[in-house]
Design a protein around this motif. Sequence first.
Motif, mmCIF file in Angstrom:
data_model
loop_
_atom_site.group_PDB
_atom_site.id
_atom_site.type_symbol
_atom_site.label_atom_id
_atom_site.label_comp_id
_atom_site.label_asym_id
_atom_site.label_seq_id
_atom_site.Cartn_x
_atom_site.Cartn_y
_atom_site.Cartn_z
ATOM 1 N N ASN A 121 -3.323 -6.339 -6.421
ATOM 2 C CA ASN A 121 -3.218 -5.432 -7.560
ATOM 3 C C ASN A 121 -4.578 -4.821 -7.792
ATOM 4 O O ASN A 121 -5.591 -5.495 -7.635
ATOM 5 C CB ASN A 121 -2.754 -6.193 -8.809
ATOM 6 N N LYS A 122 -4.593 -3.534 -8.165
ATOM 7 C CA LYS A 122 -5.892 -2.898 -8.358
ATOM 8 C C LYS A 122 -6.515 -3.313 -9.689
ATOM 9 O O LYS A 122 -7.697 -3.163 -9.892
ATOM 10 C CB LYS A 122 -5.778 -1.384 -8.235
ATOM 11 N N ASP A 123 -5.708 -3.842 -10.589
ATOM 12 C CA ASP A 123 -6.225 -4.278 -11.879
ATOM 13 C C ASP A 123 -6.604 -5.749 -11.802
ATOM 14 O O ASP A 123 -5.760 -6.627 -11.671
ATOM 15 C CB ASP A 123 -5.148 -4.051 -12.955
ATOM 16 N N VAL B 250 -7.978 -7.999 -5.263
ATOM 17 C CA VAL B 250 -8.130 -6.845 -6.153
ATOM 18 C C VAL B 250 -8.433 -5.642 -5.272
ATOM 19 O O VAL B 250 -9.526 -5.519 -4.728
ATOM 20 C CB VAL B 250 -9.254 -7.068 -7.177
ATOM 21 N N SER B 251 -7.437 -4.815 -5.079
ATOM 22 C CA SER B 251 -7.628 -3.713 -4.153
ATOM 23 C C SER B 251 -6.457 -2.745 -4.265
ATOM 24 O O SER B 251 -5.446 -3.050 -4.891
ATOM 25 C CB SER B 251 -7.692 -4.258 -2.722
ATOM 26 N N ASP B 252 -6.618 -1.604 -3.633
ATOM 27 C CA ASP B 252 -5.514 -0.684 -3.451
ATOM 28 C C ASP B 252 -4.552 -1.341 -2.462
ATOM 29 O O ASP B 252 -4.898 -1.605 -1.319
ATOM 30 C CB ASP B 252 -6.064 0.634 -2.892
ATOM 31 N N TRP B 253 -3.365 -1.666 -2.910
ATOM 32 C CA TRP B 253 -2.435 -2.450 -2.089
ATOM 33 C C TRP B 253 -2.133 -1.784 -0.762
ATOM 34 O O TRP B 253 -1.897 -2.425 0.250
ATOM 35 C CB TRP B 253 -1.128 -2.697 -2.855
#
Lengths: 331, 380, 266
Positions: free
Chosen positions: A300-302, A316-319
């Motif tokens: 999840n980016k959040d 934590v990343s752009d999936w």
Amino acid sequence: MNTNEYKDILVFAEVQNLKPAENSLELLGEANRLRNELGDNTRVLAAVLGSNISPVVESLFRFGADVVISFVDDKLAEYRSDLYGEALTRIIEKYKPAIVLIGATFTGSELAPTVAAKLKTGLAAHCTELKINDEGNMVQVVPAFGGKVLGDILTPNHRPQMATVKAGITQKIESRDFTGTIEDFQCDLTGFGDRIKITGRQTELAKGKPLHESECIIGGGFGIGNKENWTLLEELATLLNGATGCTRPALDEGWSQDEHAMIGTSGVAVRPKIYINAGISGAAHHTCGIKDAGVIISINKDANAPIFEVSDYKIVSDWKKIVEAVVTKLK
Amino acid sequence: MFQFFNEDQKMLQKVVREFVEQEVAPHAAEWDEKDVCPVELWPKLGQMGFFGIFVPSQYGGPGLGLTERNIILEEVSRHSAGLGIAMMTHELAIAAILNFGSEEQKQTYLPLLLSGEKVGGLSVTEPTGGSDFGNQSTTIEKTEEGYVINGRKCFITNSHIAQINVITGTSGVNEKGRKMISTVIVPEGTPGWTAGRKENKLGLRGSVTGDIICCDVKVPHNCMIGNEGDGTKIAMHTIGHFGRSGMAAIAVGVIKGCYEEGIKFSKERMVYAKPISNLQAIQFIIAENMVDLEAGHAMLYNACAIYDRGQSCVAEIAAVKLFTSEAAARASKRTIDLMGGYGIINEYPIGRFLRDSMAIIPSGGTSHIMSIIIAGTVCR
Amino acid sequence: MALNIAVCVKPVPDSKHYDKISIDPVTKTWNRTGIPMIIGDLDKHALEAALTLRDKFQGKVTVFTMAPESTRDNLVEALAMGADEAFLLSDKAFAGADTLATSHTLAAAITKTGPYDLIITGNESDDGSTGQVSAQLGEWLGMPHIMNITHLGYQEGVIELSVVTENGSVNYEVVLPAVLGVTRKVNKPRLTNVMGMLKARSKPLTILKAEDLPVDVRQIGLTGSPTQPGDIYSPKMGRKTEEITGSPEEIADRIILELRKAGISV
């Protein structure tokens, strides 16, 4: 009521497409587990209804039935609430099990309250856990308010104690060594089945592998963004011989077409060996359906998404970047 | 929250909210961005009974009051103040005809406006100003066949969408030599009536605002509302009660939006593993939003209750309009601060709320004009 | 043929406010103070199904609920939506009822005020979601009952239904009277309008107590409930939450490693 007269555990063995429903096999496993808590003289009974049940009997033994109660009647060829309700009630009246377990399938969810009402006994729906307390009563853990609250339900003074359980909550136990006996059952069904008539049937095969049979599930939520992105999740699931699951928003958006793929309170509970999810914030409605998964990896980016609190691994990343990288490597 | 609503008013609030969440909220940002007024909603709003709720049953309404009318506008504006002002203006035509029109005018026009079959408008403001009301240059001249209207109106809400229009203008001078202001209804399709430029507004987008140009617009005598010279009374009563209280309800809707969105965001937004609602600085903002909402509610529905009791309350309504429109601007600015960077992202509605509140301030008279009206009444 | 239809609804805490639900660790009861009660979403689908049939074939729609008297407003909402009459089954003797006792009480009220051609309920309530009342109502009333309905039609005394199943759908014809449990797919509930709202207050709304109903006191409320609630608690789902960082490729390698460790063949 003298509760001591009631001893065994009876599982309603539902037949789907000439095969025992996975859910029923799981409950045979659960019945065997409960039997260990109740004492060895408890038998596991499987009640199977239909016009031709020979294809399923062997697997019922293999998954843990001591006795298969077979009620063969042409009137029972297809499920109808009135016929099945009467038939199962009569079986229970004869065998007097202490516990009756029924899969919370569409059929089971209707059949169970029907039978409970006929027997005037208690029923706990969609149990997430079953255990036996010191008095020998079954404690049934049920969710309420969309999984926000769990509560124990007991049926101390009535028998049988009835429970429905969704697919994926309990575990199958398979052994070639299991054996058992078949007992035929008959009763008069005259007068039943006259007011409900089946006029048609449409088969609509769920796409991909059914969730509860998948050892690996790729889940996606609203964060997936669009339908095109969704196909990337499907590609990953296919590569891993797994299935995709979704949250309600992803289903509502139409990205996932398969409503049986919804995981959570109003969908299915899953217990894959590994659950990889992307773009899911982690509302309680969803997370209560994944609590029995083996390993949970969440992308999840959040960084503060609540899903991470119920995850083993947090990314934590752009999936999309991550899933694309995994897909590339797997290819 | 205002505690003195009766059972029906409470249920009305729920009924409107349910409709708004389903039919308005999902589209509000789009209407704002594209600056289009959703006229296609009019028949639906009519079916829901949201237009002219103050109109008595003989003209097809339920006969409730200004309170109920503003409950509707507040709930609509909680999600779309733009739609709020378009509905508000539609009802200015309804109010003018209901309160001052002839029986024939009421029978002809009210059912069309209540059902949402037609859109209503009220054209008063001119390029020289709106509050210098007695000095209008639009003319309504009496002829043998009827009245001829010439002139230009500006900042007219619903300019390009209204089909049944009420317009003010001067019709000669009275015996004291003062300009006589009159009000006429211009039926749909009357030649010479055109909408001119359409304004590109900062806020309240999703409502159409523009010029009205009247070039020899001829209407029959029976289109005069009341008598010649009644225009000031009609316009002042309509704008003074229905216009400004409506703008105040719209402002309260915006404040409620800020209040609710602020709470929601601060509970969801985590900083250092805690929701920011735990932080005092954030709590102050939420508390101030709540104070403005409570005050706005109490003032608004107190003024409405006075009107519904049958009394005039132009000063009280001017006071609500002044307070709530300024409070809406404060609340939205504060809530943007609360949300940090997210506050200015258009995925969140707060930026729109700020733009809307800035546009609410001059609509129906600026805050300074409200002060003049209040002082003019209380110092008299 | 005009249809006399009963609809059972349940006032439930609004799910939008579930975050306010807390459990008192001492009394082991859940606290829902400040959460508004609403008519369950599925119940609105049930009511809409009844209203649609009534609007098309004439007849009457009567709404039943078993709940505290404070939920009267929820019944007024049902009347505002278009129901013709409402009965609120409210009595201390009904308290603590499980689905068997609840369905017995509802069935008694339906028997007393009936006969009805059709009884429609939502497939399950929004709060407990047991989905049991519909079928049990059918059993107490001795009527055929069907749940999981996605389509509902009516023709000359026969109800035509589609029902969702694991592998598709089944069509049924049911002879009236019958009890039906509907899903969200069956329709889109109408919105209540101002006119409906204003008419609602003049429609009959009657409160029925235990003594008004042909019930066996041993089968209502806590006494008539075979199930008993025990402990309640919040689900615990703590996991280690170890963060994986690195380039997308490094992270992908780690995911594949975890897949292997979990026994997935890659």
